[in-house]
Design a protein around this motif. Structure first.
Motif, PDB file in Angstrom:
ATOM      1  N   GLU A 168      -9.488  32.054  44.491  1.00  0.00           N
ATOM      2  CA  GLU A 168      -9.165  33.256  44.301  1.00  0.00           C
ATOM      3  C   GLU A 168      -8.051  33.696  45.160  1.00  0.00           C
ATOM      4  OE1 GLU A 168     -10.943  37.952  43.942  1.00  0.00           O
ATOM      5  OE2 GLU A 168     -12.263  36.123  44.555  1.00  0.00           O
ATOM      6  N   ALA A 169      -8.060  33.388  46.481  1.00  0.00           N
ATOM      7  CA  ALA A 169      -6.898  33.740  47.153  1.00  0.00           C
ATOM      8  C   ALA A 169      -5.548  32.872  46.850  1.00  0.00           C
ATOM      9  CB  ALA A 169      -7.284  33.329  48.731  1.00  0.00           C
ATOM     10  N   ALA A 170      -5.799  31.788  46.334  1.00  0.00           N
ATOM     11  CA  ALA A 170      -4.419  30.904  46.114  1.00  0.00           C
ATOM     12  C   ALA A 170      -3.971  31.392  44.656  1.00  0.00           C
ATOM     13  CB  ALA A 170      -5.307  29.360  46.228  1.00  0.00           C
ATOM     14  N   LEU A 171      -4.822  31.585  43.688  1.00  0.00           N
ATOM     15  CA  LEU A 171      -4.627  31.882  42.377  1.00  0.00           C
ATOM     16  C   LEU A 171      -4.191  33.353  41.812  1.00  0.00           C
ATOM     17  CD1 LEU A 171      -6.841  29.531  40.427  1.00  0.00           C
ATOM     18  CD2 LEU A 171      -4.525  28.991  41.178  1.00  0.00           C
ATOM     19  N   GLY A 172      -4.973  34.262  42.848  1.00  0.00           N
ATOM     20  CA  GLY A 172      -4.814  35.715  42.125  1.00  0.00           C
ATOM     21  C   GLY A 172      -6.192  35.946  41.424  1.00  0.00           C
ATOM     22  N   ARG A 173      -6.275  37.224  41.336  1.00  0.00           N
ATOM     23  CA  ARG A 173      -7.709  37.710  40.621  1.00  0.00           C
ATOM     24  C   ARG A 173      -7.797  37.209  39.183  1.00  0.00           C
ATOM     25  NH1 ARG A 173      -8.356  43.491  43.587  1.00  0.00           N
ATOM     26  NH2 ARG A 173      -9.003  42.728  45.479  1.00  0.00           N
ATOM     27  N   SER A 174      -6.822  37.549  38.431  1.00  0.00           N
ATOM     28  CA  SER A 174      -6.842  37.381  36.918  1.00  0.00           C
ATOM     29  C   SER A 174      -6.710  35.809  36.528  1.00  0.00           C
ATOM     30  CB  SER A 174      -5.622  38.231  36.296  1.00  0.00           C
ATOM     31  OG  SER A 174      -4.385  37.779  36.933  1.00  0.00           O
ATOM     32  N   ARG A 175      -5.907  35.164  37.257  1.00  0.00           N
ATOM     33  CA  ARG A 175      -5.857  33.764  37.168  1.00  0.00           C
ATOM     34  C   ARG A 175      -7.194  32.967  37.238  1.00  0.00           C
ATOM     35  NH1 ARG A 175      -0.998  35.814  38.211  1.00  0.00           N
ATOM     36  NH2 ARG A 175       0.808  34.843  37.200  1.00  0.00           N
ATOM     37  N   TYR A 176      -7.646  33.561  38.453  1.00  0.00           N
ATOM     38  CA  TYR A 176      -9.298  32.957  39.173  1.00  0.00           C
ATOM     39  C   TYR A 176     -10.058  33.248  38.135  1.00  0.00           C
ATOM     40  CZ  TYR A 176     -13.378  32.825  41.864  1.00  0.00           C
ATOM     41  OH  TYR A 176     -14.482  32.634  42.269  1.00  0.00           O
ATOM     42  N   LEU A 177     -10.105  34.553  37.678  1.00  0.00           N
ATOM     43  CA  LEU A 177     -11.360  34.807  36.678  1.00  0.00           C
ATOM     44  C   LEU A 177     -11.095  34.115  35.295  1.00  0.00           C
ATOM     45  CD1 LEU A 177     -13.699  36.686  36.152  1.00  0.00           C
ATOM     46  CD2 LEU A 177     -11.986  38.403  35.376  1.00  0.00           C
ATOM     47  N   ALA A 178     -10.038  33.872  34.925  1.00  0.00           N
ATOM     48  CA  ALA A 178      -9.757  32.906  33.701  1.00  0.00           C
ATOM     49  C   ALA A 178     -10.095  31.686  33.954  1.00  0.00           C
ATOM     50  CB  ALA A 178      -8.183  33.159  33.323  1.00  0.00           C
ATOM     51  N   LEU A 179      -9.830  30.999  35.149  1.00  0.00           N
ATOM     52  CA  LEU A 179     -10.519  29.928  35.514  1.00  0.00           C
ATOM     53  C   LEU A 179     -11.955  29.632  35.262  1.00  0.00           C
ATOM     54  CD1 LEU A 179      -9.888  26.834  36.731  1.00  0.00           C
ATOM     55  CD2 LEU A 179     -10.130  27.971  38.872  1.00  0.00           C
ATOM     56  N   TYR A 180     -12.533  30.481  36.004  1.00  0.00           N
ATOM     57  CA  TYR A 180     -14.022  30.700  36.143  1.00  0.00           C
ATOM     58  C   TYR A 180     -14.662  30.590  34.447  1.00  0.00           C
ATOM     59  CZ  TYR A 180     -18.851  31.719  37.420  1.00  0.00           C
ATOM     60  OH  TYR A 180     -20.420  31.557  37.646  1.00  0.00           O
ATOM     61  N   LEU A 181     -14.169  31.687  33.645  1.00  0.00           N
ATOM     62  CA  LEU A 181     -14.964  32.013  32.489  1.00  0.00           C
ATOM     63  C   LEU A 181     -14.419  30.821  31.676  1.00  0.00           C
ATOM     64  CD1 LEU A 181     -13.947  35.835  32.218  1.00  0.00           C
ATOM     65  CD2 LEU A 181     -16.223  34.704  32.868  1.00  0.00           C
ATOM     66  N   LEU A 182     -13.130  30.280  31.551  1.00  0.00           N
ATOM     67  CA  LEU A 182     -13.062  29.361  30.608  1.00  0.00           C
ATOM     68  C   LEU A 182     -13.314  27.980  30.907  1.00  0.00           C
ATOM     69  CD1 LEU A 182      -9.090  30.212  29.983  1.00  0.00           C
ATOM     70  CD2 LEU A 182     -11.032  30.485  28.593  1.00  0.00           C
ATOM     71  N   SER A 183     -13.816  27.735  32.067  1.00  0.00           N
ATOM     72  CA  SER A 183     -14.661  26.455  32.720  1.00  0.00           C
ATOM     73  C   SER A 183     -16.213  26.675  32.330  1.00  0.00           C
ATOM     74  CB  SER A 183     -14.489  26.531  34.063  1.00  0.00           C
ATOM     75  OG  SER A 183     -12.915  26.036  34.627  1.00  0.00           O
ATOM     76  N   GLY A 184     -16.351  27.756  32.358  1.00  0.00           N
ATOM     77  CA  GLY A 184     -18.060  27.878  31.783  1.00  0.00           C
ATOM     78  C   GLY A 184     -18.132  27.854  30.267  1.00  0.00           C
TER      79      GLY A 184
END
Length: 300
Positions: A168-184
């Motif tokens: 989250e610190a490296a990507l930023g909030r929106s990009r990190y959330l997209a990563l988490y949800l799309l991976s799931g």
């Protein structure tokens, strides 16, 4: 006698108006603010990277000549740096824990939230057909936050906190959330495709394995020692394929999605960063939807 408006004083002997400073109407000037275009005198002009700016624009944009948002610090992936770099991670942990507590109080909810392809549920009479193929698409998402055992949620939340905070610190909030949800979602899609239609699955680990894949890509990008994360990932993959009752499809699907998205996030060229990052997310999303649609057609 008529007065000239400030900023349009006529030059002596001509009908051509001479600009005057918008802050000092009695001072003629040939200099304009490079940002707003208003005339400014030497006393008011502030040096910028290109030309000069007026004091108002300097206060609004920190003297850079750009919109104030352009002066904010950015993460490696181009997202804005947040005051709390773990906010989204905390929220995700909270959602997982809340669902776990809810299911502990009402165990019957497991059957309603779990990932199920297509199966006959005899209760309550007269029974009904349940599953994603029957139109219950929400199961692909609800299963991403579902745990039944303390050990299961314990390991997943440790992984989410340890890996998620750094990402989250490296990507930023929106990009990190997209990563988490799309991976799931990718993990759920692969499980839906491969697992038996009547086999229930808890797909929470798919998103966490997406974080594993993204962490490996990020560490490689930053030239860090990758051995710790690779060893941890290898151990988890051994457990994935040797322990019974584990939905390995969710692990593999989430891992692949996390790697693909992270490559797009951290290796996107600066001048086309947003487009490349959105394209990587869209690729995983479309692939997941394609798998889900194809499987649904085969079951119905």
């Amino acid at each position: 006698m008529d007065q000239q408006p400030p900023g349009d004083r006529a030059a002596a002997g001509s009908g051509v108006p001479t600009p005057t400073c918008y802050r000092h109407p009695d001072r003629e000037t040939g200099i304009s603010c490079t940002r707003c275009g208003r005339p400014i005198c030497p006393e008011c002009m502030v040096s910028a990277s290109v030309g000069f700016q007026c004091p108002d624009c300097v206060r609004q944009g920190s003297g850079t000549g750009h919109h104030p948002a352009a002066s904010r610090p950015r993460t490696l992936a181009g997202g804005p740096v947040a005051a709390d770099p773990r906010l989204v991670t905390k929220i995700l942990v909270g959602i997982n824990l809340a669902v776990f507590l809810l299911v502990s109080v009402r165990p019957a909810l497991v059957g309603d939230l779990t990932l199920l392809g297509l199966a006959w549920d005899p209760s309550p009479p007269p029974g009904s057909v349940e599953g994603v193929a029957e139109g219950q698409w929400y199961r692909l998402v609800t299963s991403m936050f579902l745990h039944q055992e303390v050990v299961h949620i314990g390991f997943n939340m440790l992984g989410l906190w340890w890996l998620g905070g750094q990402l989250e610190a490296a990507l930023g909030r929106s990009r990190y959330l997209a990563l988490y949800l799309l991976s799931g979602l990718a993990g759920s899609a692969l499980t839906y495709l491969i697992a038996a239609p009547n086999q229930g699955s808890l797909g929470a680990s798919g998103a966490v394995y997406g974080l594993f894949g993204a962490t490996a890509v990020l560490m490689r990008r930053m030239n860090y020692d990758m051995r710790p994360v690779l060893v941890l990932l290898a151990i988890n993959m051994v457990f994935t394929f040797t322990w019974g009752g584990i939905a390995w499809e969710a692990h593999v699907g989430g891992l692949i999605a996390g790697v693909v998205i992270a490559i797009g996030m951290v290796h996107a060229p600066r001048e086309r960063r947003t487009a490349v990052q959105a394209g990587a997310c869209a690729l995983v999303l479309l692939a997941s939807i394609g798998i889900i649609v194809a499987r649904t057609m085969s079951l119905t």
